[in-house]
Structures are given as structure tokens and as C-alpha cells.
Design a protein around this motif. Structure first.
Motif, PDB file in Angstrom:
ATOM      1  N   ILE A   1     -26.658 -22.261-134.994  1.00 25.34           N
ATOM      2  CA  ILE A   1     -25.548 -21.349-134.671  1.00 25.34           C
ATOM      3  C   ILE A   1     -26.305 -19.794-134.519  1.00 25.34           C
ATOM      4  CG2 ILE A   1     -23.759 -20.213-134.857  1.00 25.34           C
ATOM      5  CD1 ILE A   1     -23.540 -23.074-134.102  1.00 25.34           C
ATOM      6  N   GLU A   2     -26.298 -19.516-132.931  1.00 20.58           N
ATOM      7  CA  GLU A   2     -26.446 -17.884-133.001  1.00 20.58           C
ATOM      8  C   GLU A   2     -24.890 -17.347-132.599  1.00 20.58           C
ATOM      9  OE1 GLU A   2     -28.763 -16.979-129.223  1.00 20.58           O
ATOM     10  OE2 GLU A   2     -30.543 -18.636-129.897  1.00 20.58           O
ATOM     11  N   ILE A   3     -24.929 -16.301-133.630  1.00 21.63           N
ATOM     12  CA  ILE A   3     -23.994 -15.461-133.597  1.00 21.63           C
ATOM     13  C   ILE A   3     -23.865 -14.084-133.477  1.00 21.63           C
ATOM     14  CG2 ILE A   3     -22.686 -16.838-135.586  1.00 21.63           C
ATOM     15  CD1 ILE A   3     -22.959 -14.204-137.477  1.00 21.63           C
TER      16      ILE A   3
ATOM     17  N   ALA B   1     -35.835 -24.424-129.381  1.00 23.97           N
ATOM     18  CA  ALA B   1     -35.031 -24.275-127.628  1.00 23.97           C
ATOM     19  C   ALA B   1     -33.888 -23.842-128.372  1.00 23.97           C
ATOM     20  CB  ALA B   1     -35.429 -25.287-126.959  1.00 23.97           C
ATOM     21  N   GLU B   2     -33.856 -22.748-127.149  1.00 17.63           N
ATOM     22  CA  GLU B   2     -32.198 -22.478-127.242  1.00 17.63           C
ATOM     23  C   GLU B   2     -31.100 -22.862-125.755  1.00 17.63           C
ATOM     24  OE1 GLU B   2     -31.759 -17.997-126.120  1.00 17.63           O
ATOM     25  OE2 GLU B   2     -29.430 -18.585-126.186  1.00 17.63           O
ATOM     26  N   ALA B   3     -30.195 -23.616-126.539  1.00 16.54           N
ATOM     27  CA  ALA B   3     -29.294 -24.320-125.456  1.00 16.54           C
ATOM     28  C   ALA B   3     -28.878 -23.278-124.431  1.00 16.54           C
ATOM     29  CB  ALA B   3     -28.487 -25.101-126.139  1.00 16.54           C
TER      30      ALA B   3
ATOM     31  N   LEU C   1     -29.344 -14.353-136.147  1.00 18.86           N
ATOM     32  CA  LEU C   1     -28.432 -12.793-135.279  1.00 18.86           C
ATOM     33  C   LEU C   1     -29.025 -12.920-134.069  1.00 18.86           C
ATOM     34  CD1 LEU C   1     -26.115 -11.480-136.102  1.00 18.86           C
ATOM     35  CD2 LEU C   1     -27.564 -10.046-137.543  1.00 18.86           C
ATOM     36  N   ASP C   2     -28.066 -13.028-133.065  1.00 18.25           N
ATOM     37  CA  ASP C   2     -28.860 -12.792-131.346  1.00 18.25           C
ATOM     38  C   ASP C   2     -28.527 -11.379-131.192  1.00 18.25           C
ATOM     39  OD1 ASP C   2     -29.670 -13.856-129.348  1.00 18.25           O
ATOM     40  OD2 ASP C   2     -27.483 -14.511-128.355  1.00 18.25           O
ATOM     41  N   ASP C   3     -29.281 -11.154-130.027  1.00 20.49           N
ATOM     42  CA  ASP C   3     -28.809  -9.550-129.422  1.00 20.49           C
ATOM     43  C   ASP C   3     -28.852  -8.220-131.435  1.00 20.49           C
ATOM     44  OD1 ASP C   3     -28.741 -11.143-127.194  1.00 20.49           O
ATOM     45  OD2 ASP C   3     -26.366 -11.236-127.060  1.00 20.49           O
TER      46      ASP C   3
HETATM   47 MG    MG Z   1     -28.466 -16.492-127.516  1.00 21.97          MG
END
Ligand code: MG
Ligand code: C2E
Ligand code: MG
Ligand code: MG
Length: 286
Positions: A150-152, A58-60, A178-180
Motif C-alpha cells: 500500500i502506497e501512502i 508493478a504500480e497500479a 512511502l510515496d513521493d
Molecule cells: Mg504511487
């Protein structure tokens, strides 16, 4: 007349600038107290493992319940938190709360559950002691780092100290996502240089996925490239069953989006652990 108009305009402009500055000052002051007043909350959006259909991750996502204004979006207050440096303390709170919750869920519901946490570049700059803080959090909660990702964002990859920080996170067992992906300024050479665990395809590429569209080509190519580099792929912003089935066919590993679930409270997420959200979202899939 021109002069007068000019002066009026100037006046008007100044007043609105002043209002904006004042509104921001209020927001900043309120933000300073928000941690102490317990006004932050985490909500969770399930991330579905396509091979099994279950909620493996899940993403917090942070929420600020402002006493007067009500819910304020992270899109509004995270930039202010970054400008003021408050993001470091807020980020440490997010990490600790995420770690505590994850430990509980792994113990009660799902031993291999992993929670993904958003971070700002500032938190991983050399002067921020976030990593030591995170290490202490993991220890005090009794959670292996591998239970967290960890999303960076892409911009951090260009930071001089990032290589060192990435090694330190991996030493703690923490995975890095790696987000977005695709929306920032990034180059393929960074993917070669850094040992990234997950790529998250930004929702702006998922919206228009019919065959023949450029987004279709981009998603397909990103998935193939990531897999060849040993990176797993998570698609965000999945809203329709056709988007899901296209991404699934392309070999995408995980997905999240309103089709499966909006971000929900901890209590509501617990109810989703046993569900096969993939079959539930696409009834005719069986
Ligand atoms: Mg995110
Ligand atoms: P993000 O990390 O890219 O998170 C995804 C955003 O898309 C979330 O918005 C989520 O609610 C939304 N979303 C999820 N599924 C769908 C969908 O199917 N369609 C559409 N249109 N949107 C969807 P949210 O919760 O408002 O968060 C916005 C951004 O704020 C996040 O973008 C992230 O960059 C930032 N953020 C959130 N929590 C934190 C945090 O704890 N720390 C930091 N530094 N940033 C955070
Ligand atoms: Mg994202
Ligand atoms: Mg995004």
C-alpha cells in the motif's frame, strides 16, 4: 468609470466562479455513477528489481474513461473523490481489482510478483472500514497480503490513528510504501517511529542527477539512510539510462519510469514478465 469597471470585474469573476462550480458539480455527479458504469480501469507500470533486471513489482494506477470527455487524469478526479468521500468506494474497488489481477499473475507468470496500490489518507482514517474490506478481498481472491504493498503519502504519518492502521496492515501481511518521499511535510522521526517497508524517491529528485547536483546528494543520502533503517528504496520517474546507472551505482533497490515502460494495460504487462527490462533499456550495459 472605476465603479463600473469594478462592477464588471465582479460580474465576470462571479460568472467564471459559477462555471467552475458547475463543472465540478458535473464531474461529481459523473463520478458517482462511474463505479456502477464500469468506467474505471487499472493500468500498470512495471517496477524493475535492479539486482536482476526483471519486473518483480508493478504500480497500479487508476484511469477513468469518461463516456463523453474521454480519459480523465487521476490528478483531476482523485481530489474530487476525496472531497466527496467517494474515494472510499473507489479505493475499495481498486484494491479488489488489484488483488484479483495479482493473484492471476502470480499463478500464471511470477509467484513472487507484488503489486503496489495508491491510497488516499481518507481511506485509512478510523471511520473508513477499508481494512475490513481489504481483508475480505484478500480472502475471497485467495491472495496473501504480502503480494500487495500500500502506497501512502507523508501526510498520513501525522494522523493520530496511523500507528494502529500500520499494525493492522502488517498483520494482514501487506507491505507499506512511502510515496513521493521528500515532497511532503515529513520528519525523520516518523521514519524512526514507524515500520515502513519501502521509500519511493519522488521523480522531482530524479530529473537532475548529474554528479555534484543537490539532487544527486539527496538521492544518495536517502538511499544510505533508508538502508540503515532497514527500508528498501524505489526510485520513480526514471527517464534516461544515465539516471538508471547513477541510481543503480548508489545502491537503489528498484526503479520505475518511462525509460522502462509507461503504465500499460494488464495484457501488455504480461508480455514484460519474461523480459530483462534493465538490459533492454541500457543496451550497452550488456
Ligand atoms: Mg504511487
Ligand atoms: P504517483 O503515485 O506518484 O504515480 C506516479 C505518476 O507518475 C503516475 O501518473 C505515472 O504515470 C507517472 N510517471 C511514471 N513514470 C514517469 C516518468 O518517467 N516521468 C514522468 N514525468 N512521470 C512518470 P498518473 O498515473 O497520472 O497518476 C498521478 C497520481 O494520481 C499518482 O501519483 C497518485 O498519487 C494518484 N493515483 C493514481 N492512481 C490512484 C489510485 O488508485 N488511488 C489514489 N488514491 N490515487 C491514485
Ligand atoms: Mg509516486
Ligand atoms: Mg510522485
Amino acid at each position: 468609470v472605476a465603479k463600473e469597471q469594478g462592477r464588471n470585474r465582479f460580474h465576470y469573476f462571479t460568472a467564471s466562479m459559477q462555471e467552475m462550480a458547475q463543472a465540478k458539480m458535473h464531474l461529481t455527479n459523473d463520478l458517482r455513477n462511474a463505479l456502477a458504469q464500469n468506467e474505471f480501469q487499472l493500468v500498470y507500470q512495471p517496477i524493475i528489481e535492479f539486482s536482476s533486471g526483471r519486473v518483480q513489482k508493478a504500480e497500479a494506477l487508476i484511469r477513468w474513461n469518461h463516456p463523453v470527455r474521454g480519459a480523465i487524469s487521476p490528478m483531476e478526479f482523485i481530489p474530487v473523490a476525496e472531497e466527496t468521500g467517494l474515494i472510499v468506494d473507489i479505493g475499495n474497488w481498486v484494491f479488489h481489482e488489484a488483488a484479483r489481477q495479482t493473484q492471476q499473475w502470480r499463478q500464471r507468470y511470477q509467484p513472487d510478483f507484488q503489486l503496489s496500490i495508491n491510497t488516499s489518507p481518507l481511506q485509512l482514517r478510523a471511520d473508513a472500514s477499508s481494512l475490513q474490506h481489504w481483508q475480505r478481498s484478500l480472502k475471497s481472491v485467495g491472495l496473501p497480503g504480502s503480494a500487495l504493498a500500500i502506497e501512502i503519502t507523508e501526510s498520513l504519518l501525522m494522523d493520530a490513528g496511523f500507528a494502529e492502521r500500520l499494525i493492522a496492515m502488517h498483520e494482514l501481511g501487506i507491505e507499506v510504501s512511502l510515496d513521493d518521499f521528500g515532497t511532503g511535510y515529513s520528519s525523520m522521526s516518523y521514519l524512526k517511529k514507524f515500520d515502513i517497508d519501502y521509500l519511493k524517491i519522488d521523480k522531482s529528485f530524479v530529473g537532475n542527477l548529474q554528479k555534484g547536483s543537490s539532487d544527486f546528494a539527496i538521492c544518495e543520502a536517502v538511499i544510505v539512510m533508508a538502508h540503515k533503517l532497514g527500508i528498501m528504496v524505489i526510485a520513480e520517474g526514471i527517464e534516461t539510462s544515465s539516471q538508471l546507472s547513477i541510481l543503480d551505482t548508489m545502491g537503489c533497490d528498484y526503479g520505475q519510469g518511462y525509460l522502462f515502460s509507461h503504465p500499460v494495460s494488464a495484457l501488455e504487462l504480461e508480455k514484460l514478465f519474461k523480459a530483462d527490462l534493465k538490459s533492454l533499456s541500457v543496451p550497452n550495459l550488456g
